[in-house]
Design a protein around this motif. Structure first.
Motif, mmCIF file in Angstrom:
data_model
loop_
_atom_site.group_PDB
_atom_site.id
_atom_site.type_symbol
_atom_site.label_atom_id
_atom_site.label_comp_id
_atom_site.label_asym_id
_atom_site.label_seq_id
_atom_site.Cartn_x
_atom_site.Cartn_y
_atom_site.Cartn_z
ATOM 1 N N TRP A 47 -60.109 -8.583 113.808
ATOM 2 C CA TRP A 47 -60.907 -8.489 112.579
ATOM 3 C C TRP A 47 -61.596 -7.131 112.474
ATOM 4 C CZ3 TRP A 47 -63.921 -13.770 112.776
ATOM 5 C CH2 TRP A 47 -63.105 -14.793 112.265
ATOM 6 N N LEU A 48 -62.208 -6.736 113.578
ATOM 7 C CA LEU A 48 -62.952 -5.477 113.565
ATOM 8 C C LEU A 48 -61.996 -4.315 113.300
ATOM 9 C CD1 LEU A 48 -65.684 -4.130 113.913
ATOM 10 C CD2 LEU A 48 -65.272 -4.018 116.373
ATOM 11 N N ARG A 49 -60.812 -4.389 113.904
ATOM 12 C CA ARG A 49 -59.831 -3.343 113.652
ATOM 13 C C ARG A 49 -59.503 -3.279 112.160
ATOM 14 N NH1 ARG A 49 -53.570 -2.669 115.550
ATOM 15 N NH2 ARG A 49 -53.321 -4.595 114.389
ATOM 16 N N ARG A 50 -59.287 -4.433 111.545
ATOM 17 C CA ARG A 50 -58.952 -4.453 110.121
ATOM 18 C C ARG A 50 -60.109 -3.922 109.285
ATOM 19 N NH1 ARG A 50 -54.676 -9.015 109.993
ATOM 20 N NH2 ARG A 50 -55.057 -9.496 107.810
ATOM 21 N N TRP A 51 -61.326 -4.300 109.660
ATOM 22 C CA TRP A 51 -62.472 -3.860 108.887
ATOM 23 C C TRP A 51 -62.673 -2.344 109.018
ATOM 24 C CZ3 TRP A 51 -64.875 -4.627 104.767
ATOM 25 C CH2 TRP A 51 -66.126 -4.054 104.515
ATOM 26 N N LEU A 52 -62.573 -1.817 110.223
ATOM 27 C CA LEU A 52 -62.749 -0.385 110.432
ATOM 28 C C LEU A 52 -61.679 0.396 109.676
ATOM 29 C CD1 LEU A 52 -63.685 -0.349 114.229
ATOM 30 C CD2 LEU A 52 -65.204 0.066 112.289
ATOM 31 N N GLY A 56 -62.001 3.190 106.481
ATOM 32 C CA GLY A 56 -61.501 4.553 106.540
ATOM 33 C C GLY A 56 -61.320 5.138 107.926
ATOM 34 N N TYR A 57 -61.487 4.309 108.958
ATOM 35 C CA TYR A 57 -61.286 4.822 110.312
ATOM 36 C C TYR A 57 -59.817 4.745 110.702
ATOM 37 C CZ TYR A 57 -66.340 4.658 111.184
ATOM 38 O OH TYR A 57 -67.692 4.855 111.143
ATOM 39 N N GLY A 101 -51.792 -10.403 113.310
ATOM 40 C CA GLY A 101 -51.068 -9.225 113.780
ATOM 41 C C GLY A 101 -51.310 -9.019 115.264
ATOM 42 N N ARG A 102 -50.902 -7.848 115.754
ATOM 43 C CA ARG A 102 -51.031 -7.571 117.184
ATOM 44 C C ARG A 102 -51.776 -6.268 117.403
ATOM 45 N NH1 ARG A 102 -49.565 -11.827 119.293
ATOM 46 N NH2 ARG A 102 -50.839 -11.015 120.947
ATOM 47 N N PRO A 103 -52.428 -6.135 118.559
ATOM 48 C CA PRO A 103 -53.039 -4.849 118.917
ATOM 49 C C PRO A 103 -51.959 -3.764 118.963
ATOM 50 C CG PRO A 103 -53.766 -6.589 120.408
ATOM 51 C CD PRO A 103 -52.637 -7.163 119.586
ATOM 52 N N ASP A 361 -58.718 -11.514 103.073
ATOM 53 C CA ASP A 361 -57.616 -10.841 103.741
ATOM 54 C C ASP A 361 -58.081 -10.049 104.966
ATOM 55 O OD1 ASP A 361 -54.878 -10.176 104.002
ATOM 56 O OD2 ASP A 361 -55.273 -8.215 103.124
ATOM 57 N N ILE A 362 -59.303 -9.554 104.914
ATOM 58 C CA ILE A 362 -59.843 -8.839 106.074
ATOM 59 C C ILE A 362 -59.779 -9.741 107.303
ATOM 60 C CG2 ILE A 362 -61.922 -7.822 107.108
ATOM 61 C CD1 ILE A 362 -62.816 -7.397 104.090
ATOM 62 N N PHE A 363 -59.992 -11.027 107.067
ATOM 63 C CA PHE A 363 -60.064 -11.981 108.176
ATOM 64 C C PHE A 363 -58.766 -12.770 108.358
ATOM 65 C CE2 PHE A 363 -64.316 -11.431 106.288
ATOM 66 C CZ PHE A 363 -64.901 -10.745 107.336
ATOM 67 N N GLY A 364 -57.714 -12.284 107.742
ATOM 68 C CA GLY A 364 -56.424 -12.956 107.891
ATOM 69 C C GLY A 364 -56.341 -14.258 107.128
ATOM 70 N N LEU A 365 -57.154 -14.391 106.079
ATOM 71 C CA LEU A 365 -57.236 -15.663 105.361
ATOM 72 C C LEU A 365 -56.749 -15.568 103.919
ATOM 73 C CD1 LEU A 365 -60.638 -16.854 106.825
ATOM 74 C CD2 LEU A 365 -58.437 -18.009 107.118
ATOM 75 N N ALA A 366 -55.939 -14.540 103.618
ATOM 76 C CA ALA A 366 -55.418 -14.417 102.254
ATOM 77 C C ALA A 366 -54.567 -15.625 101.881
ATOM 78 C CB ALA A 366 -54.607 -13.128 102.121
ATOM 79 N N SER A 367 -54.067 -16.313 102.902
ATOM 80 C CA SER A 367 -53.232 -17.488 102.641
ATOM 81 C C SER A 367 -53.982 -18.572 101.879
ATOM 82 C CB SER A 367 -52.709 -18.064 103.961
ATOM 83 O OG SER A 367 -53.799 -18.382 104.811
#
Length: 423
Positions: A47-52, A56-57, A101-103, A361-367
């Motif tokens: 989640w943190l990866r997606r948010w960062l 813009g990181y 997803g995966r690291p 979607d940030i949290f993988g919940l777009a479904s």
RNA sequence: GGCGCCGUGGCCGAGUGGCUAGGCAGAGGCCUGCAAAGCCUCGUACACCAGUUCGAUUCUGGUCGGCGCCUCCA
């Protein structure tokens, strides 16, 4: 972007975006299926990866798999390699089902032996480690900052019961261990056949993929001491800056007690996925702040399931324009120590489909935004029911509703026609 | 004994020096052929005791209680 840092015991500001954020997360030791508590650092990292990235990181995430360890030897005497391979596969399969997803990298300790040996050699050369009877130990007394991360004072540590005479100091810990009878994996090293100690593999893998310094190190709160204290000591003694910021996620508690194998109250991620599904698990993790303990119970999971349904209902209804500044409030919540409970509360008030889907979607919940289509035979029943209702044949309409319900669907009367919702 | 986290309404769980968190459960109402879903209304919560303050759930100190860690152990 601020995050709570264990080392300084306060929120630390991340360098401003854009820029790199290198993250290392302590993954599982593979000797059985991971439990739902083990899934928390994985979920938070993803989640943190997606948010960062959203902010813009340029994020690189490494999450290791420790596949050589005392626990693995104990769990499968003489066949630890096979168990580790199997359990690593389970781990990949179970976490894959979370749909996050995966690291970027998922290195295994056994694939990092040359780097591990090299790092130990440096420590020996620098006087921070010594060989004893085929083992190599870290000389804690040579690293004055030891204990800073965990707040431990060396003179207050519990006495080591181990009568081993090999260590100079009972607080020293193993970097390398000489192979013992019954251990089926071993590698050559300057100190003879052996295998890594518990902590060194993380220092080596972090450096291999992220370099001598990186922005965020993440792991369970139970790893602060000794695991992370030792990682930090090894790497810094060897001249690496290592992690800038330490995130430690809270434990899952089961009736007020930490979930752990030794207490016998574990629920495997696999089983929880089967029982509740990925969306409920993700929403469940969203309800508690990452740094705090969370209760895992029938009630808390049921409440998460109800939240899932409530989001689905929003998408079944009409989209309404968002109010001014909604997204900005979400950004503020997540930028302030990644406050997902606050973000979740905000999202519950949203009726703008596009905005809500983007946030989920940030949290993988777009479904949750996807429509769930009923099978054609159910649709037929619903149409017959619609006709019965038009003919004011309420008995037949109620009978058909019961039939639809028995098939796992709920018939709702809409303004025009009907709506079918899975039960 | 040491280090640290925490104690919020029936349950889960944010947050704040004075202004509605949110969800679940519950009560009443609107809607409905009956429902379901949805919508509206309803609960004056912040462990306890002192202190600071015009005012503390929010700051300080103490008490009580829960939890994690204290070197291979999850």
């Amino acid at each position: 972007m601020q995050l709570y840092d264990t080392l300084t015991r306060g929120k630390q500001e991340l360098p401003p975006a854009p820029g790199p954020v290198r993250m290392y997360t302590c993954g599982p030791t593979v000797y059985q299926r991971i439990h739902i508590g083990n899934a928390r650092p994985f979920v938070i990292s993803m989640w943190l990866r997606r948010w960062l990235a959203e902010r813009g990181y340029d994020v690189t995430l490494v999450e290791n798999i420790t596949d050589v360890n005392d626990k693995i030897y104990d769990a499968a005497p003489g066949q630890s390699a096979a168990l580790a391979a199997q359990a690593a596969q389970w781990y990949l399969e179970d976490t894959e089902r979370l749909g996050l997803g995966r690291p970027d990298h998922e290195p295994k300790a056994t694939e990092t032996i040359p780097e591990i040996v090299g790092l130990i050699e440096e420590l020996v050369r620098g006087g921070f480690a010594y060989e004893a009877g085929g083992d190599v130990y870290f000389r804690v007394a040579r690293f004055p900052d030891y204990g800073r991360l965990s707040g431990q004072r060396l003179d207050q540590l519990e006495d080591d019961e181990d009568p081993s005479q090999l260590k100079e100091d009972p607080r020293d810990f193993a970097l390398w261990k000489a192979t013992k009878e019954g251990e089926d994996t071993a590698w050559d090293s300057p100190w003879g056949r052996g295998r890594p100690g518990w902590h060194i593999e993380c220092s080596a893998m972090a450096e291999k993929f992220l370099g001598p310094t990186f922005e965020i190190h993440l792991g369970g709160l139970d790893l602060v001491f000794p695991h992370h204290e030792n990682e930090r000591a090894q790497s810094q003694a060897a001249g690496r800056e290592f992690a800038q910021l330490w995130m430690h996620n809270g434990m899952l508690e089961f009736v007020g007690e930490k979930m752990s194998k030794s207490v016998g109250n574990v629920a495997s991620l696999h089983d929880v996925l089967e029982r509740w599904g990925r969306e409920t698990i993700l929403v469940y993790f969203l309800t508690g702040h990452w740094s705090k303990p969370v209760d895992f119970s029938e009630d808390t999971m049921e409440a998460a399931r109800a939240r899932v349904e409530s989001f689905r209902e929003v998408f079944r209804g009409a989209s309404e324009p968002a109010r001014e500044g909604e997204w900005e409030r979400l950004v503020a919540a997540l930028d302030d120590d990644f406050n997902t409970p606050e973000a979740l509360a905000l999202m519950h008030g949203w009726r703008d489909h596009d905005l809500l889907r983007r946030a989920l979607d940030i949290f993988g919940l777009a479904s949750l935004a996807e429509e769930q289509e009923a099978p054609s035979e159910i649709v037929k029943l619903a149409k017959r029911r619609q006709e019965a209702r038009a003919a004011r044949d309420w008995d037949e309409a109620d009978r058909l509703r019961a039939e639809i319900e028995a098939a796992g669907w709920e018939a709702r009367d809409a303004a025009e026609g009907f709506q079918l919702v899975p039960r």
